[in-house]
Write an enzyme that holds these catalytic residues in place. Sequence first.
Site, PDB file in Angstrom:
ATOM      1  N   THR A 238       0.882   9.384  -5.066  1.00  0.00           N
ATOM      2  CA  THR A 238      -0.217   9.723  -4.158  1.00  0.00           C
ATOM      3  C   THR A 238      -0.332  11.221  -3.943  1.00  0.00           C
ATOM      4  O   THR A 238       0.655  11.956  -4.084  1.00  0.00           O
ATOM      5  CB  THR A 238       0.014   9.030  -2.796  1.00  0.00           C
ATOM      6  OG1 THR A 238      -0.951   9.485  -1.850  1.00  0.00           O
ATOM      7  CG2 THR A 238       1.393   9.367  -2.239  1.00  0.00           C
ATOM      8  N   ASP A 239      -1.525  11.665  -3.556  1.00  0.00           N
ATOM      9  CA  ASP A 239      -1.709  13.074  -3.214  1.00  0.00           C
ATOM     10  C   ASP A 239      -1.071  13.425  -1.872  1.00  0.00           C
ATOM     11  O   ASP A 239      -0.880  14.596  -1.548  1.00  0.00           O
ATOM     12  CB  ASP A 239      -3.190  13.456  -3.207  1.00  0.00           C
ATOM     13  CG  ASP A 239      -4.034  12.634  -2.248  1.00  0.00           C
ATOM     14  OD1 ASP A 239      -3.501  11.719  -1.580  1.00  0.00           O
ATOM     15  OD2 ASP A 239      -5.256  12.886  -2.166  1.00  0.00           O
ATOM     16  N   GLU A 240      -0.703  12.413  -1.094  1.00  0.00           N
ATOM     17  CA  GLU A 240      -0.152  12.683   0.236  1.00  0.00           C
ATOM     18  C   GLU A 240       1.209  13.370   0.188  1.00  0.00           C
ATOM     19  O   GLU A 240       1.659  13.931   1.194  1.00  0.00           O
ATOM     20  CB  GLU A 240      -0.080  11.395   1.053  1.00  0.00           C
ATOM     21  CG  GLU A 240      -1.460  10.795   1.292  1.00  0.00           C
ATOM     22  CD  GLU A 240      -1.463   9.692   2.333  1.00  0.00           C
ATOM     23  OE1 GLU A 240      -0.715   9.800   3.319  1.00  0.00           O
ATOM     24  OE2 GLU A 240      -2.218   8.721   2.152  1.00  0.00           O
TER      25      GLU A 240
ATOM     26  N   TYR B  55       5.483   7.440   5.082  1.00  0.00           N
ATOM     27  CA  TYR B  55       4.955   6.946   3.803  1.00  0.00           C
ATOM     28  C   TYR B  55       4.988   8.050   2.755  1.00  0.00           C
ATOM     29  O   TYR B  55       5.523   7.869   1.647  1.00  0.00           O
ATOM     30  CB  TYR B  55       3.528   6.428   3.967  1.00  0.00           C
ATOM     31  CG  TYR B  55       2.775   6.331   2.657  1.00  0.00           C
ATOM     32  CD1 TYR B  55       3.221   5.494   1.638  1.00  0.00           C
ATOM     33  CD2 TYR B  55       1.625   7.093   2.423  1.00  0.00           C
ATOM     34  CE1 TYR B  55       2.557   5.409   0.421  1.00  0.00           C
ATOM     35  CE2 TYR B  55       0.945   7.004   1.224  1.00  0.00           C
ATOM     36  CZ  TYR B  55       1.412   6.163   0.223  1.00  0.00           C
ATOM     37  OH  TYR B  55       0.750   6.092  -0.973  1.00  0.00           O
TER      38      TYR B  55
ATOM     39  N   LYS C 157       7.225   8.313  -0.771  1.00  0.00           N
ATOM     40  CA  LYS C 157       6.647   8.475  -2.095  1.00  0.00           C
ATOM     41  C   LYS C 157       7.132   9.768  -2.754  1.00  0.00           C
ATOM     42  O   LYS C 157       7.365   9.809  -3.973  1.00  0.00           O
ATOM     43  CB  LYS C 157       5.120   8.455  -2.014  1.00  0.00           C
ATOM     44  CG  LYS C 157       4.529   7.093  -1.704  1.00  0.00           C
ATOM     45  CD  LYS C 157       4.857   6.047  -2.768  1.00  0.00           C
ATOM     46  CE  LYS C 157       4.144   6.305  -4.079  1.00  0.00           C
ATOM     47  NZ  LYS C 157       4.421   5.219  -5.071  1.00  0.00           N
TER      48      LYS C 157
ATOM     49  N   ALA D 291       4.692  -0.549  -4.031  1.00  0.00           N
ATOM     50  CA  ALA D 291       4.949   0.399  -2.943  1.00  0.00           C
ATOM     51  C   ALA D 291       4.370  -0.141  -1.643  1.00  0.00           C
ATOM     52  O   ALA D 291       3.355  -0.832  -1.643  1.00  0.00           O
ATOM     53  CB  ALA D 291       4.316   1.762  -3.242  1.00  0.00           C
TER      54      ALA D 291
ATOM     55  N   PHE E 217      -3.647  -3.920  -4.507  1.00  0.00           N
ATOM     56  CA  PHE E 217      -5.010  -3.447  -4.742  1.00  0.00           C
ATOM     57  C   PHE E 217      -5.179  -2.787  -6.107  1.00  0.00           C
ATOM     58  O   PHE E 217      -5.915  -3.275  -6.982  1.00  0.00           O
ATOM     59  CB  PHE E 217      -5.410  -2.504  -3.615  1.00  0.00           C
ATOM     60  CG  PHE E 217      -6.670  -1.736  -3.847  1.00  0.00           C
ATOM     61  CD1 PHE E 217      -7.817  -2.364  -4.306  1.00  0.00           C
ATOM     62  CD2 PHE E 217      -6.722  -0.375  -3.593  1.00  0.00           C
ATOM     63  CE1 PHE E 217      -8.992  -1.655  -4.519  1.00  0.00           C
ATOM     64  CE2 PHE E 217      -7.886   0.344  -3.786  1.00  0.00           C
ATOM     65  CZ  PHE E 217      -9.017  -0.287  -4.262  1.00  0.00           C
ATOM     66  N   ILE E 218      -4.505  -1.679  -6.335  1.00  0.00           N
ATOM     67  CA  ILE E 218      -4.696  -0.953  -7.598  1.00  0.00           C
ATOM     68  C   ILE E 218      -4.097  -1.752  -8.753  1.00  0.00           C
ATOM     69  O   ILE E 218      -4.697  -1.863  -9.829  1.00  0.00           O
ATOM     70  CB  ILE E 218      -4.085   0.454  -7.530  1.00  0.00           C
ATOM     71  CG1 ILE E 218      -4.639   1.232  -6.334  1.00  0.00           C
ATOM     72  CG2 ILE E 218      -4.374   1.226  -8.818  1.00  0.00           C
ATOM     73  CD1 ILE E 218      -3.967   2.579  -6.108  1.00  0.00           C
TER      74      ILE E 218
ATOM     75  N   ASN F  31      -7.380   9.036  -2.445  1.00  0.00           N
ATOM     76  CA  ASN F  31      -7.661   7.756  -1.791  1.00  0.00           C
ATOM     77  C   ASN F  31      -8.471   6.838  -2.713  1.00  0.00           C
ATOM     78  O   ASN F  31      -9.598   7.158  -3.077  1.00  0.00           O
ATOM     79  CB  ASN F  31      -8.451   7.977  -0.502  1.00  0.00           C
ATOM     80  CG  ASN F  31      -7.560   8.341   0.664  1.00  0.00           C
ATOM     81  OD1 ASN F  31      -6.579   9.065   0.503  1.00  0.00           O
ATOM     82  ND2 ASN F  31      -7.901   7.849   1.836  1.00  0.00           N
ATOM     83  N   ASN F  32      -7.899   5.703  -3.051  1.00  0.00           N
ATOM     84  CA  ASN F  32      -8.607   4.713  -3.865  1.00  0.00           C
ATOM     85  C   ASN F  32      -9.452   3.810  -2.981  1.00  0.00           C
ATOM     86  O   ASN F  32      -9.102   3.530  -1.838  1.00  0.00           O
ATOM     87  CB  ASN F  32      -7.619   3.838  -4.632  1.00  0.00           C
ATOM     88  CG  ASN F  32      -7.130   4.460  -5.929  1.00  0.00           C
ATOM     89  OD1 ASN F  32      -7.097   3.828  -6.965  1.00  0.00           O
ATOM     90  ND2 ASN F  32      -6.729   5.729  -5.868  1.00  0.00           N
TER      91      ASN F  32
ATOM     92  N   THR G 121      11.507  -0.037  -0.010  1.00  0.00           N
ATOM     93  CA  THR G 121      10.719  -0.335  -1.216  1.00  0.00           C
ATOM     94  C   THR G 121      10.460   0.903  -2.052  1.00  0.00           C
ATOM     95  O   THR G 121      10.698   0.918  -3.270  1.00  0.00           O
ATOM     96  CB  THR G 121       9.387  -0.984  -0.828  1.00  0.00           C
ATOM     97  OG1 THR G 121       9.643  -2.244  -0.202  1.00  0.00           O
ATOM     98  CG2 THR G 121       8.512  -1.212  -2.059  1.00  0.00           C
TER      99      THR G 121
ATOM    100  N   ARG H 142     -10.981  13.292   3.058  1.00  0.00           N
ATOM    101  CA  ARG H 142     -10.242  12.702   1.942  1.00  0.00           C
ATOM    102  C   ARG H 142     -11.091  12.783   0.677  1.00  0.00           C
ATOM    103  O   ARG H 142     -12.315  12.790   0.744  1.00  0.00           O
ATOM    104  CB  ARG H 142      -9.899  11.227   2.228  1.00  0.00           C
ATOM    105  CG  ARG H 142      -9.015  11.024   3.464  1.00  0.00           C
ATOM    106  CD  ARG H 142      -7.639  11.617   3.263  1.00  0.00           C
ATOM    107  NE  ARG H 142      -6.755  11.396   4.397  1.00  0.00           N
ATOM    108  CZ  ARG H 142      -6.538  12.290   5.359  1.00  0.00           C
ATOM    109  NH1 ARG H 142      -7.174  13.464   5.328  1.00  0.00           N
ATOM    110  NH2 ARG H 142      -5.689  12.023   6.323  1.00  0.00           N
TER     111      ARG H 142
ATOM    112  N   LEU I 281       4.865 -10.172  -3.293  1.00  0.00           N
ATOM    113  CA  LEU I 281       3.912 -10.930  -2.481  1.00  0.00           C
ATOM    114  C   LEU I 281       4.128 -10.675  -0.986  1.00  0.00           C
ATOM    115  O   LEU I 281       4.413 -11.586  -0.205  1.00  0.00           O
ATOM    116  CB  LEU I 281       3.999 -12.435  -2.786  1.00  0.00           C
ATOM    117  CG  LEU I 281       3.590 -12.863  -4.190  1.00  0.00           C
ATOM    118  CD1 LEU I 281       3.683 -14.367  -4.341  1.00  0.00           C
ATOM    119  CD2 LEU I 281       2.192 -12.369  -4.544  1.00  0.00           C
TER     120      LEU I 281
END
Length: 366
Positions: A134-136, A160, A164, A83, A12-13, A189-190, A100, A224, A35
Amino acid sequence: MKNFLVTGGVGFIGSNFILKARKEQWANIINLDKLTYASNPNTLEALDRDPGYHFVHGDIGNLELVRSLLEQHQPDAIINFAAESHVDRSIVSPQDFIQTNIFGTFQLLEASKTYYEKLPSPRQAQFRFLHISTDEVYGSLSKTDPAFREDTPYAPNSPYAASKAGSDHLVRAYHHTYGLPTLTTNCSNNYGPRQFPEKLIPLIVLNALNGKPLPIYGDGQNIRDWLYVEDHCEAIYLVLQQSQVGETYNVGGNNEVTNIEVVKQICAILDRLAPKPDFNYASLITFVKDRPGHDRRYAIDCRKIYQDLGWQPQESFESGLLKTIQWYLSNSTWVEQVQSGAYQTWIEKNYGNRNDTQDPIQGVNP
Protein backbone atom coordinates in the site's frame (compact mmCIF):
# COMPACT_ATOMS: atom_id res chain seq x y z
CA MET A 1 -0.48 -23.01 -18.33
CA LYS A 2 1.30 -21.67 -15.25
CA ASN A 3 0.10 -22.23 -11.69
CA PHE A 4 -0.25 -19.31 -9.28
CA LEU A 5 -0.70 -19.63 -5.54
CA VAL A 6 -2.82 -16.63 -4.57
CA THR A 7 -3.17 -15.80 -0.88
CA GLY A 8 -6.15 -13.80 0.34
CA GLY A 9 -7.95 -14.48 -2.90
CA VAL A 10 -11.47 -14.20 -1.50
CA GLY A 11 -10.83 -10.61 -0.48
CA PHE A 12 -11.53 -7.56 -2.60
CA ILE A 13 -8.44 -7.19 -4.79
CA GLY A 14 -7.57 -10.88 -4.70
CA SER A 15 -10.99 -12.03 -5.90
CA ASN A 16 -11.02 -9.52 -8.72
CA PHE A 17 -7.54 -10.70 -9.74
CA ILE A 18 -8.55 -14.37 -9.69
CA LEU A 19 -11.69 -13.78 -11.75
CA LYS A 20 -9.68 -11.85 -14.32
CA ALA A 21 -6.86 -14.40 -14.31
CA ARG A 22 -9.25 -17.23 -15.10
CA LYS A 23 -11.21 -15.21 -17.66
CA GLU A 24 -8.03 -14.19 -19.48
CA GLN A 25 -6.41 -17.61 -18.95
CA TRP A 26 -3.37 -16.13 -17.27
CA ALA A 27 -2.86 -19.16 -15.03
CA ASN A 28 -4.42 -21.94 -13.01
CA ILE A 29 -5.15 -20.64 -9.51
CA ILE A 30 -4.72 -22.17 -6.06
CA ASN A 31 -6.48 -19.78 -3.67
CA LEU A 32 -5.48 -19.90 0.01
CA ASP A 33 -7.78 -17.76 2.14
CA LYS A 34 -8.56 -17.59 5.86
CA LEU A 35 -12.17 -16.47 5.20
CA THR A 36 -12.23 -13.64 7.71
CA TYR A 37 -15.17 -11.27 8.27
CA ALA A 38 -14.46 -9.41 4.99
CA SER A 39 -14.59 -12.54 2.86
CA ASN A 40 -17.65 -13.71 0.97
CA PRO A 41 -17.05 -17.15 -0.57
CA ASN A 42 -19.91 -16.53 -3.01
CA THR A 43 -17.75 -13.85 -4.63
CA LEU A 44 -16.02 -16.63 -6.58
CA GLU A 45 -18.98 -18.95 -7.11
CA ALA A 46 -18.62 -18.50 -10.88
CA LEU A 47 -15.48 -20.65 -10.60
CA ASP A 48 -17.13 -23.54 -8.75
CA ARG A 49 -16.86 -25.83 -11.79
CA ASP A 50 -13.63 -24.40 -13.18
CA PRO A 51 -10.96 -27.15 -13.21
CA GLY A 52 -8.29 -24.45 -13.25
CA TYR A 53 -9.36 -23.07 -9.87
CA HIS A 54 -8.75 -24.70 -6.48
CA PHE A 55 -9.74 -23.20 -3.12
CA VAL A 56 -8.04 -24.00 0.20
CA HIS A 57 -9.36 -22.68 3.50
CA GLY A 58 -6.35 -21.77 5.61
CA ASP A 59 -3.99 -19.19 7.07
CA ILE A 60 -0.72 -17.97 5.54
CA GLY A 61 0.65 -18.16 9.08
CA ASN A 62 0.27 -21.96 9.01
CA LEU A 63 3.76 -22.90 7.86
CA GLU A 64 3.09 -26.61 7.38
CA LEU A 65 -0.07 -25.98 5.36
CA VAL A 66 1.70 -23.56 3.04
CA ARG A 67 4.62 -25.92 2.60
CA SER A 68 2.30 -28.79 1.70
CA LEU A 69 0.43 -26.65 -0.83
CA LEU A 70 3.67 -25.62 -2.49
CA GLU A 71 4.85 -29.22 -2.72
CA GLN A 72 1.49 -30.45 -4.00
CA HIS A 73 0.74 -27.75 -6.59
CA GLN A 74 4.25 -26.63 -7.61
CA PRO A 75 3.29 -23.02 -8.37
CA ASP A 76 5.29 -20.83 -10.73
CA ALA A 77 4.45 -17.73 -8.68
CA ILE A 78 3.06 -16.70 -5.32
CA ILE A 79 0.94 -13.54 -5.16
CA ASN A 80 0.40 -12.36 -1.61
CA PHE A 81 -2.82 -10.38 -1.22
CA ALA A 82 -3.51 -11.74 2.28
CA ALA A 83 -3.70 -8.87 4.76
CA GLU A 84 -5.81 -7.13 7.33
CA SER A 85 -6.38 -3.84 5.54
CA HIS A 86 -8.81 -1.48 7.28
CA VAL A 87 -7.14 1.41 9.14
CA ASP A 88 -10.04 1.93 11.54
CA ARG A 89 -9.95 -1.70 12.63
CA SER A 90 -6.17 -1.50 13.11
CA ILE A 91 -6.70 1.32 15.59
CA VAL A 92 -9.15 -0.80 17.60
CA SER A 93 -7.36 -4.19 17.27
CA PRO A 94 -3.73 -3.72 16.16
CA GLN A 95 -2.72 -7.22 17.23
CA ASP A 96 -4.70 -8.79 14.38
CA PHE A 97 -2.71 -6.71 11.91
CA ILE A 98 0.65 -7.63 13.42
CA GLN A 99 -0.31 -11.32 13.38
CA THR A 100 -1.46 -11.49 9.75
CA ASN A 101 0.52 -8.79 8.01
CA ILE A 102 3.90 -9.33 9.66
CA PHE A 103 3.99 -12.83 11.13
CA GLY A 104 1.85 -14.28 8.36
CA THR A 105 4.07 -12.79 5.66
CA PHE A 106 7.14 -14.09 7.50
CA GLN A 107 5.77 -17.63 7.52
CA LEU A 108 4.82 -17.37 3.85
CA LEU A 109 8.33 -16.19 3.01
CA GLU A 110 9.88 -19.04 5.01
CA ALA A 111 7.83 -21.62 3.15
CA SER A 112 8.56 -19.95 -0.18
CA LYS A 113 12.30 -19.87 0.46
CA THR A 114 12.40 -23.59 1.22
CA TYR A 115 10.30 -24.36 -1.86
CA TYR A 116 12.39 -22.12 -4.12
CA GLU A 117 15.69 -23.62 -3.00
CA LYS A 118 14.49 -27.08 -4.04
CA LEU A 119 13.41 -26.05 -7.54
CA PRO A 120 15.61 -26.98 -10.51
CA SER A 121 17.53 -24.06 -11.99
CA PRO A 122 15.23 -23.47 -15.00
CA ARG A 123 12.20 -23.22 -12.72
CA GLN A 124 14.06 -21.02 -10.24
CA ALA A 125 14.72 -18.60 -13.07
CA GLN A 126 10.97 -18.34 -13.72
CA PHE A 127 9.65 -18.32 -10.15
CA ARG A 128 8.39 -15.07 -8.55
CA PHE A 129 7.04 -14.00 -5.16
CA LEU A 130 4.87 -10.89 -5.62
CA HIS A 131 3.88 -8.97 -2.51
CA ILE A 132 0.92 -6.57 -2.71
CA SER A 133 1.33 -3.52 -0.47
CA THR A 134 0.00 0.00 0.00
CA ASP A 135 0.96 3.64 -0.41
CA GLU A 136 0.16 4.16 3.28
CA VAL A 137 3.62 2.89 4.23
CA TYR A 138 5.01 6.24 3.03
CA GLY A 139 3.06 8.33 5.53
CA SER A 140 1.18 11.55 4.86
CA LEU A 141 1.64 14.45 2.42
CA SER A 142 0.66 18.10 2.48
CA LYS A 143 -1.23 19.57 -0.46
CA THR A 144 2.02 20.82 -2.00
CA ASP A 145 4.32 17.84 -1.35
CA PRO A 146 5.42 15.80 -4.37
CA ALA A 147 3.74 12.41 -4.79
CA PHE A 148 5.18 9.23 -3.30
CA ARG A 149 7.96 7.64 -5.34
CA GLU A 150 9.43 4.17 -4.96
CA ASP A 151 12.39 5.71 -3.10
CA THR A 152 10.24 7.78 -0.70
CA PRO A 153 11.30 6.91 2.88
CA TYR A 154 8.79 4.86 4.85
CA ALA A 155 6.92 6.76 7.58
CA PRO A 156 3.79 4.77 8.50
CA ASN A 157 1.31 6.50 10.80
CA SER A 158 -1.28 3.82 11.65
CA PRO A 159 -0.92 0.28 13.00
CA TYR A 160 -2.16 -0.96 9.61
CA ALA A 161 0.46 1.03 7.70
CA ALA A 162 3.20 0.00 10.14
CA SER A 163 2.30 -3.68 9.76
CA LYS A 164 2.41 -3.39 5.97
CA ALA A 165 5.73 -1.55 6.16
CA GLY A 166 7.08 -4.39 8.27
CA SER A 167 5.96 -6.97 5.73
CA ASP A 168 7.50 -4.94 2.89
CA HIS A 169 10.83 -4.88 4.71
CA LEU A 170 10.70 -8.63 5.25
CA VAL A 171 10.07 -9.24 1.55
CA ARG A 172 13.00 -7.01 0.65
CA ALA A 173 15.23 -8.77 3.18
CA TYR A 174 14.39 -12.23 1.87
CA HIS A 175 15.44 -11.12 -1.60
CA HIS A 176 18.70 -9.52 -0.55
CA THR A 177 19.66 -12.12 2.07
CA TYR A 178 18.41 -15.38 0.59
CA GLY A 179 18.04 -14.57 -3.09
CA LEU A 180 14.28 -15.18 -3.14
CA PRO A 181 13.02 -13.60 -6.40
CA THR A 182 10.60 -11.11 -4.91
CA LEU A 183 8.61 -8.19 -6.32
CA THR A 184 6.57 -5.58 -4.44
CA THR A 185 3.80 -3.26 -5.58
CA ASN A 186 2.53 -0.34 -3.49
CA CYS A 187 -0.91 0.73 -4.63
CA SER A 188 -3.20 3.65 -3.86
CA ASN A 189 -6.82 3.35 -2.67
CA ASN A 190 -8.56 0.64 -4.68
CA TYR A 191 -12.26 0.73 -5.48
CA GLY A 192 -14.62 -1.28 -7.63
CA PRO A 193 -16.93 -4.32 -7.47
CA ARG A 194 -16.89 -6.77 -4.55
CA GLN A 195 -15.36 -4.45 -1.94
CA PHE A 196 -16.42 -5.05 1.65
CA PRO A 197 -18.57 -2.10 2.77
CA GLU A 198 -16.36 -0.91 5.61
CA LYS A 199 -14.36 1.05 3.02
CA LEU A 200 -15.46 4.53 2.00
CA ILE A 201 -17.05 4.06 -1.43
CA PRO A 202 -19.19 0.95 -0.78
CA LEU A 203 -20.07 2.25 2.69
CA ILE A 204 -21.41 5.48 1.24
CA VAL A 205 -23.23 3.76 -1.62
CA LEU A 206 -25.01 1.28 0.63
CA ASN A 207 -25.78 3.78 3.41
CA ALA A 208 -27.28 6.13 0.83
CA LEU A 209 -29.46 3.44 -0.71
CA ASN A 210 -30.71 2.53 2.78
CA GLY A 211 -31.40 6.16 3.72
CA LYS A 212 -28.71 6.18 6.40
CA PRO A 213 -26.33 9.09 7.11
CA LEU A 214 -23.15 9.32 5.07
CA PRO A 215 -20.38 9.73 7.69
CA ILE A 216 -17.46 11.97 6.67
CA TYR A 217 -14.43 12.19 8.94
CA GLY A 218 -13.34 15.65 10.08
CA ASP A 219 -13.70 18.36 7.42
CA GLY A 220 -13.79 15.88 4.52
CA GLN A 221 -10.69 17.40 2.91
CA ASN A 222 -8.44 14.36 3.23
CA ILE A 223 -7.14 13.46 -0.23
CA ARG A 224 -6.63 9.99 -1.69
CA ASP A 225 -5.56 8.73 -5.09
CA TRP A 226 -8.19 6.31 -6.41
CA LEU A 227 -7.28 3.23 -8.47
CA TYR A 228 -9.94 1.10 -10.17
CA VAL A 229 -9.37 -2.51 -9.14
CA GLU A 230 -9.26 -3.96 -12.67
CA ASP A 231 -6.54 -1.49 -13.62
CA HIS A 232 -4.64 -2.67 -10.56
CA CYS A 233 -5.05 -6.32 -11.55
CA GLU A 234 -3.61 -5.58 -14.99
CA ALA A 235 -0.62 -3.88 -13.35
CA ILE A 236 -0.03 -6.83 -11.04
CA TYR A 237 0.04 -9.30 -13.90
CA LEU A 238 2.33 -7.08 -15.96
CA VAL A 239 4.79 -6.72 -13.06
CA LEU A 240 4.72 -10.48 -12.56
CA GLN A 241 5.42 -11.16 -16.24
CA GLN A 242 7.90 -8.47 -17.20
CA SER A 243 9.68 -6.78 -14.30
CA GLN A 244 13.16 -7.53 -13.06
CA VAL A 245 13.55 -9.49 -9.82
CA GLY A 246 13.77 -7.31 -6.71
CA GLU A 247 11.87 -4.37 -8.20
CA THR A 248 9.26 -2.27 -6.43
CA TYR A 249 6.54 -0.41 -8.32
CA ASN A 250 4.04 2.22 -7.23
CA VAL A 251 0.62 1.69 -8.83
CA GLY A 252 -1.83 4.61 -8.82
CA GLY A 253 -4.93 5.79 -10.59
CA ASN A 254 -3.84 9.42 -11.19
CA ASN A 255 -7.08 10.47 -9.48
CA GLU A 256 -6.52 12.63 -6.40
CA VAL A 257 -9.92 13.44 -4.87
CA THR A 258 -11.01 14.72 -1.45
CA ASN A 259 -13.25 12.47 0.60
CA ILE A 260 -16.11 14.96 0.52
CA GLU A 261 -15.90 15.19 -3.27
CA VAL A 262 -15.99 11.38 -3.53
CA VAL A 263 -19.19 11.34 -1.48
CA LYS A 264 -20.76 14.15 -3.50
CA GLN A 265 -19.99 12.35 -6.76
CA ILE A 266 -21.56 9.15 -5.43
CA CYS A 267 -24.67 11.09 -4.42
CA ALA A 268 -24.94 12.70 -7.84
CA ILE A 269 -24.70 9.33 -9.60
CA LEU A 270 -27.31 7.79 -7.28
CA ASP A 271 -29.62 10.74 -7.93
CA ARG A 272 -29.53 9.67 -11.59
CA LEU A 273 -29.51 5.89 -11.24
CA ALA A 274 -31.72 5.38 -8.17
CA PRO A 275 -33.78 8.58 -7.78
CA LYS A 276 -36.29 9.09 -4.98
CA PRO A 277 -39.14 11.65 -5.21
CA ASP A 278 -38.34 15.05 -3.67
CA PHE A 279 -35.04 13.77 -2.26
CA ASN A 280 -31.32 14.15 -2.94
CA TYR A 281 -28.77 11.80 -1.45
CA ALA A 282 -26.37 14.59 -0.50
CA SER A 283 -28.82 15.60 2.24
CA LEU A 284 -27.60 12.51 4.14
CA ILE A 285 -24.00 13.80 4.42
CA THR A 286 -22.97 13.89 8.09
CA PHE A 287 -19.62 15.15 9.37
CA VAL A 288 -18.32 13.08 12.28
CA LYS A 289 -15.32 13.21 14.60
CA ASP A 290 -12.08 12.45 12.78
CA ARG A 291 -10.25 9.18 13.41
CA PRO A 292 -6.94 9.30 15.32
CA GLY A 293 -3.84 9.99 13.21
CA HIS A 294 -5.81 10.46 9.99
CA ASP A 295 -3.30 11.02 7.16
CA ARG A 296 -4.10 14.16 5.20
CA ARG A 297 -3.08 13.20 1.68
CA TYR A 298 -1.74 10.27 -0.33
CA ALA A 299 -0.52 10.66 -3.89
CA ILE A 300 1.23 8.14 -6.13
CA ASP A 301 3.91 8.90 -8.69
CA CYS A 302 3.63 5.89 -11.03
CA ARG A 303 5.97 7.06 -13.76
CA LYS A 304 8.35 4.16 -13.11
CA ILE A 305 5.83 1.43 -14.01
CA TYR A 306 4.83 3.40 -17.10
CA GLN A 307 8.41 3.92 -18.22
CA ASP A 308 9.56 0.35 -17.46
CA LEU A 309 6.47 -1.67 -18.37
CA GLY A 310 4.15 0.65 -20.29
CA TRP A 311 1.31 0.41 -17.75
CA GLN A 312 -1.13 3.22 -17.06
CA PRO A 313 -4.69 3.19 -15.67
CA GLN A 314 -7.51 2.93 -18.18
CA GLU A 315 -10.38 4.14 -16.00
CA SER A 316 -10.93 7.73 -14.97
CA PHE A 317 -12.40 8.19 -11.51
CA GLU A 318 -15.72 9.18 -13.06
CA SER A 319 -15.96 6.09 -15.30
CA GLY A 320 -14.74 3.71 -12.62
CA LEU A 321 -17.09 5.13 -10.00
CA LEU A 322 -20.06 4.76 -12.33
CA LYS A 323 -19.16 1.09 -13.01
CA THR A 324 -18.73 0.47 -9.29
CA ILE A 325 -22.11 1.92 -8.31
CA GLN A 326 -23.84 0.06 -11.12
CA TRP A 327 -22.34 -3.19 -9.82
CA TYR A 328 -23.65 -2.63 -6.29
CA LEU A 329 -27.08 -1.73 -7.63
CA SER A 330 -27.15 -4.95 -9.68
CA ASN A 331 -25.82 -7.30 -6.98
CA SER A 332 -28.14 -6.91 -4.00
CA THR A 333 -27.76 -10.59 -3.01
CA TRP A 334 -23.99 -10.22 -2.59
CA VAL A 335 -24.55 -7.06 -0.54
CA GLU A 336 -27.03 -8.81 1.74
CA GLN A 337 -24.58 -11.64 2.32
CA VAL A 338 -21.81 -9.36 3.59
CA GLN A 339 -24.00 -7.05 5.68
CA SER A 340 -24.25 -9.45 8.58
CA GLY A 341 -24.95 -8.69 12.22
CA ALA A 342 -21.20 -8.54 12.89
CA TYR A 343 -20.81 -5.91 10.17
CA GLN A 344 -23.62 -3.79 11.58
CA THR A 345 -22.08 -4.03 15.07
CA TRP A 346 -18.76 -2.78 13.71
CA ILE A 347 -20.36 0.20 11.94
CA GLU A 348 -22.18 1.10 15.14
CA LYS A 349 -18.97 0.80 17.17
CA ASN A 350 -16.82 2.81 14.77
CA TYR A 351 -19.19 5.62 13.77
CA GLY A 352 -21.90 5.69 16.42
CA ASN A 353 -20.07 7.80 19.01
CA ARG A 354 -17.96 10.02 16.75
CA ASN A 355 -19.82 13.19 17.74
CA ASP A 356 -21.78 14.06 20.84
CA THR A 357 -24.48 15.82 18.82
CA GLN A 358 -24.54 13.71 15.66
CA ASP A 359 -25.42 10.05 15.31
CA PRO A 360 -24.79 8.87 11.74
CA ILE A 361 -26.24 5.47 12.51
CA GLN A 362 -29.62 6.83 13.57
CA GLY A 363 -29.81 9.48 10.89
CA VAL A 364 -29.27 12.81 12.68
CA ASN A 365 -27.70 15.29 10.26
CA PRO A 366 -25.66 18.36 11.26
